[in-house]
Write a protein that holds these residues in place. Structure first.
Motif, PDB file in Angstrom:
ATOM      1  N   ASP A   1     -26.619  74.033 -17.060  1.00  0.00           N
ATOM      2  CA  ASP A   1     -25.386  74.494 -17.801  1.00  0.00           C
ATOM      3  C   ASP A   1     -25.473  74.225 -19.282  1.00  0.00           C
ATOM      4  N   ASP A   2     -25.956  73.157 -19.560  1.00  0.00           N
ATOM      5  CA  ASP A   2     -26.236  72.564 -20.999  1.00  0.00           C
ATOM      6  C   ASP A   2     -27.492  72.294 -21.575  1.00  0.00           C
ATOM      7  N   GLY A   3     -28.271  73.358 -20.998  1.00  0.00           N
ATOM      8  CA  GLY A   3     -29.743  73.116 -21.607  1.00  0.00           C
ATOM      9  C   GLY A   3     -30.438  73.875 -20.331  1.00  0.00           C
ATOM     10  N   PHE A   4     -31.652  73.099 -20.193  1.00  0.00           N
ATOM     11  CA  PHE A   4     -32.773  73.645 -19.248  1.00  0.00           C
ATOM     12  C   PHE A   4     -33.334  72.257 -18.753  1.00  0.00           C
ATOM     13  N   ALA A   5     -34.230  72.396 -17.571  1.00  0.00           N
ATOM     14  CA  ALA A   5     -35.026  71.524 -17.125  1.00  0.00           C
ATOM     15  C   ALA A   5     -36.230  71.839 -16.594  1.00  0.00           C
ATOM     16  N   GLY A   6     -37.251  71.157 -16.367  1.00  0.00           N
ATOM     17  CA  GLY A   6     -38.457  71.501 -15.666  1.00  0.00           C
ATOM     18  C   GLY A   6     -39.480  70.506 -15.355  1.00  0.00           C
ATOM     19  N   CYS A   7     -40.522  70.745 -15.265  1.00  0.00           N
ATOM     20  CA  CYS A   7     -41.644  69.953 -14.408  1.00  0.00           C
ATOM     21  C   CYS A   7     -43.045  70.294 -14.857  1.00  0.00           C
TER      22      CYS A   7
ATOM     23  N   HIS B   1     -44.687  65.345 -14.289  1.00  0.00           N
ATOM     24  CA  HIS B   1     -43.553  64.990 -15.360  1.00  0.00           C
ATOM     25  C   HIS B   1     -42.339  65.837 -15.104  1.00  0.00           C
ATOM     26  N   VAL B   2     -41.316  65.288 -14.811  1.00  0.00           N
ATOM     27  CA  VAL B   2     -39.791  65.951 -14.591  1.00  0.00           C
ATOM     28  C   VAL B   2     -39.048  65.465 -15.831  1.00  0.00           C
ATOM     29  N   PHE B   3     -38.450  66.564 -16.198  1.00  0.00           N
ATOM     30  CA  PHE B   3     -37.449  66.359 -17.702  1.00  0.00           C
ATOM     31  C   PHE B   3     -36.248  67.284 -17.591  1.00  0.00           C
ATOM     32  N   ASP B   4     -35.378  66.727 -18.514  1.00  0.00           N
ATOM     33  CA  ASP B   4     -34.224  67.868 -18.689  1.00  0.00           C
ATOM     34  C   ASP B   4     -33.958  67.761 -20.181  1.00  0.00           C
ATOM     35  N   ALA B   5     -33.594  68.684 -20.642  1.00  0.00           N
ATOM     36  CA  ALA B   5     -33.251  68.929 -22.151  1.00  0.00           C
ATOM     37  C   ALA B   5     -31.810  69.671 -22.455  1.00  0.00           C
ATOM     38  N   GLN B   6     -30.850  68.685 -23.057  1.00  0.00           N
ATOM     39  CA  GLN B   6     -29.699  68.974 -23.331  1.00  0.00           C
ATOM     40  C   GLN B   6     -29.638  69.431 -24.646  1.00  0.00           C
ATOM     41  N   ASP B   7     -29.196  70.720 -24.949  1.00  0.00           N
ATOM     42  CA  ASP B   7     -28.906  71.118 -26.303  1.00  0.00           C
ATOM     43  C   ASP B   7     -27.881  70.620 -27.056  1.00  0.00           C
ATOM     44  N   ARG B   8     -28.139  70.329 -28.403  1.00  0.00           N
ATOM     45  CA  ARG B   8     -27.135  69.665 -29.236  1.00  0.00           C
ATOM     46  C   ARG B   8     -27.266  70.437 -30.473  1.00  0.00           C
ATOM     47  N   ALA B   9     -26.680  70.079 -31.551  1.00  0.00           N
ATOM     48  CA  ALA B   9     -26.594  70.683 -32.975  1.00  0.00           C
ATOM     49  C   ALA B   9     -27.878  70.409 -33.550  1.00  0.00           C
TER      50      ALA B   9
ATOM     51  N   ILE C   1     -41.671  68.583 -25.774  1.00  0.00           N
ATOM     52  CA  ILE C   1     -41.916  68.037 -24.358  1.00  0.00           C
ATOM     53  C   ILE C   1     -43.552  67.824 -24.308  1.00  0.00           C
ATOM     54  N   GLY C   2     -44.293  68.661 -25.074  1.00  0.00           N
ATOM     55  CA  GLY C   2     -45.749  68.230 -24.895  1.00  0.00           C
ATOM     56  C   GLY C   2     -46.014  66.808 -25.566  1.00  0.00           C
ATOM     57  N   LYS C   3     -45.362  66.673 -26.642  1.00  0.00           N
ATOM     58  CA  LYS C   3     -45.536  65.357 -27.567  1.00  0.00           C
ATOM     59  C   LYS C   3     -45.177  64.130 -26.545  1.00  0.00           C
ATOM     60  N   MET C   4     -43.970  64.166 -25.995  1.00  0.00           N
ATOM     61  CA  MET C   4     -43.446  63.128 -25.041  1.00  0.00           C
ATOM     62  C   MET C   4     -44.312  63.010 -24.106  1.00  0.00           C
ATOM     63  N   ILE C   5     -45.025  64.092 -23.432  1.00  0.00           N
ATOM     64  CA  ILE C   5     -45.698  63.899 -22.021  1.00  0.00           C
ATOM     65  C   ILE C   5     -47.227  63.279 -22.506  1.00  0.00           C
ATOM     66  N   GLU C   6     -47.480  63.693 -23.566  1.00  0.00           N
ATOM     67  CA  GLU C   6     -48.915  63.234 -24.102  1.00  0.00           C
ATOM     68  C   GLU C   6     -48.790  61.832 -24.541  1.00  0.00           C
ATOM     69  N   ASP C   7     -47.826  61.339 -25.113  1.00  0.00           N
ATOM     70  CA  ASP C   7     -47.715  59.783 -25.374  1.00  0.00           C
ATOM     71  C   ASP C   7     -47.323  59.015 -23.964  1.00  0.00           C
ATOM     72  N   MET C   8     -46.499  59.699 -23.118  1.00  0.00           N
ATOM     73  CA  MET C   8     -46.351  58.901 -21.951  1.00  0.00           C
ATOM     74  C   MET C   8     -47.499  58.878 -21.060  1.00  0.00           C
ATOM     75  N   GLU C   9     -48.468  59.877 -20.949  1.00  0.00           N
ATOM     76  CA  GLU C   9     -49.820  59.578 -20.065  1.00  0.00           C
ATOM     77  C   GLU C   9     -50.577  58.784 -20.717  1.00  0.00           C
ATOM     78  N   LEU C  10     -50.703  58.611 -22.105  1.00  0.00           N
ATOM     79  CA  LEU C  10     -51.609  57.639 -22.847  1.00  0.00           C
ATOM     80  C   LEU C  10     -51.185  56.155 -22.481  1.00  0.00           C
TER      81      LEU C  10
ATOM     82  N   THR D   1     -39.151  61.660 -16.794  1.00  0.00           N
ATOM     83  CA  THR D   1     -39.389  60.829 -15.760  1.00  0.00           C
ATOM     84  C   THR D   1     -40.912  60.976 -15.417  1.00  0.00           C
ATOM     85  N   SER D   2     -41.871  60.454 -15.386  1.00  0.00           N
ATOM     86  CA  SER D   2     -43.438  60.444 -15.034  1.00  0.00           C
ATOM     87  C   SER D   2     -43.802  59.852 -14.059  1.00  0.00           C
ATOM     88  N   THR D   3     -44.485  60.254 -13.156  1.00  0.00           N
ATOM     89  CA  THR D   3     -45.111  59.848 -11.930  1.00  0.00           C
ATOM     90  C   THR D   3     -46.434  59.881 -11.985  1.00  0.00           C
ATOM     91  N   VAL D   4     -47.630  58.965 -11.731  1.00  0.00           N
ATOM     92  CA  VAL D   4     -48.845  59.427 -11.700  1.00  0.00           C
ATOM     93  C   VAL D   4     -49.329  58.711 -10.436  1.00  0.00           C
TER      94      VAL D   4
END
Length: 282
Positions: free
Chosen positions: A141-147, A168-176, A227-236, A184-187
């Motif tokens: 409703d207020d953005g999108f989500a994905g994995c 890696h499961v995430f949700d993005a809430q759009d703001r101004a 999202i790519g930057k967040m996942i890259e940092d989290m995996e590292l 949330t990342s699981t290995v």
């Protein structure tokens, strides 16, 4: 080594307050290498818990082939509809659904999904030098989500194997001009060998981490980059934790259990070390 005990419906019903908690508690006490097999057993014993177990427990990712594009993709609960899974390459379900319909993202989210799959396909090749990646997005409703799913399996010899599964499961809430991301990342890591000179070794487990962050957004392409930057940092960070903390601890334990030099030499070195510490203290 964890010795699994017999699965039975009596154990599941021992905690009548919440059968799901009983099932999850049971899984925590079993070998993480066999989590997929044990989840299947639990679903057979308690069919009413199937959906909740599949949503709550992360299992190694399954691989399917997209018949339209000929490319492999990864399966999880987020691209599943009954016994079919949606391919990120063709946006169609494999095998086709009986009613010919299924939940697919909107046109805007689908365009982002295509870009994300292209980006993480490059990321996978650079960091893993092989394996399979899949990205799935859906509307909110207020953005999108994905994995974002990544899998790499190796078998250096007939008696040794290893696998890495990251979810890696995430949700993005759009703001101004910004967006709030929750990741949330699981290995899931599994290493095993049965060499004649080393014996049988099994090192398996999983790790879960979460992070939230606000980042600037100019257009839909910014979401893919953020999202790519967040996942890259989290995996590292998670790879460093596995290498330094978990593998380091296992190495220390094995080193204390098995000594290559003679025991007398090791004790003499320890005594010399204690004597030097005592001399420095005086």
């Amino acid at each position: 080594m964890i010795v699994p005990y017999r699965l039975s419906s009596e154990r599941l019903s021992s905690n009548m307050a919440d059968p799901l908690d009983s099932a999850l508690d049971l899984l925590r006490r079993l070998n993480p290498k066999d989590v997929k097999k044990n989840v299947d057993y639990l679903c057979q014993l308690a069919p009413s818990l199937t959906e909740e177990l599949l949503e709550s427990v992360d299992i190694p990712l399954a691989v399917k082939r997209c018949t339209k594009t000929g490319r492999d993709f990864l399966c999880c609960d987020y691209n599943r509809d009954g016994d079919s899974w949606r391919s990120p390459w063709s946006n169609e379900f494999e095998p086709p659904l009986d009613d010919g319909d299924g939940v697919v993202p909107s046109d805007r989210i689908r365009k982002m999904e295509v870009k994300a799959n292209e980006a993480f396909d490059v990321y996978r090749e650079l960091y893993f030098e092989g394996g399979i990646s899949s990205v799935y997005l859906w509307d909110m409703d207020d953005g999108f989500a994905g994995c974002v799913l990544l899998k790499k399996s190796v078998s250096p010899s007939p008696k040794s194997s290893g696998s890495w599964d990251s979810i890696h499961v995430f949700d993005a809430q759009d703001r101004a001009r910004t967006a709030h991301y929750k990741l949330t990342s699981t290995v899931i890591l599994s290493l095993g060998t049965d060499a004649d000179n080393l014996g049988t070794m099994d090192l398996s487990g999983n790790m879960v981490r979460q992070v939230e962050q606000d980042m600037a957004v100019e257009d839909d392409g910014s979401h893919v980059a953020n999202i790519g930057k967040m996942i890259e940092d989290m995996e590292l960070k998670m790879r460093n934790l596995l290498q330094e903390v978990y593998f380091g601890k296992a190495k220390d334990v094995v080193g204390d259990l098995r000594s290559i030099p003679p025991l007398s030499e090791t004790n003499r070195d320890k005594a010399t070390h204690r004597e030097m510490i005592s001399s420095m203290a005086r």
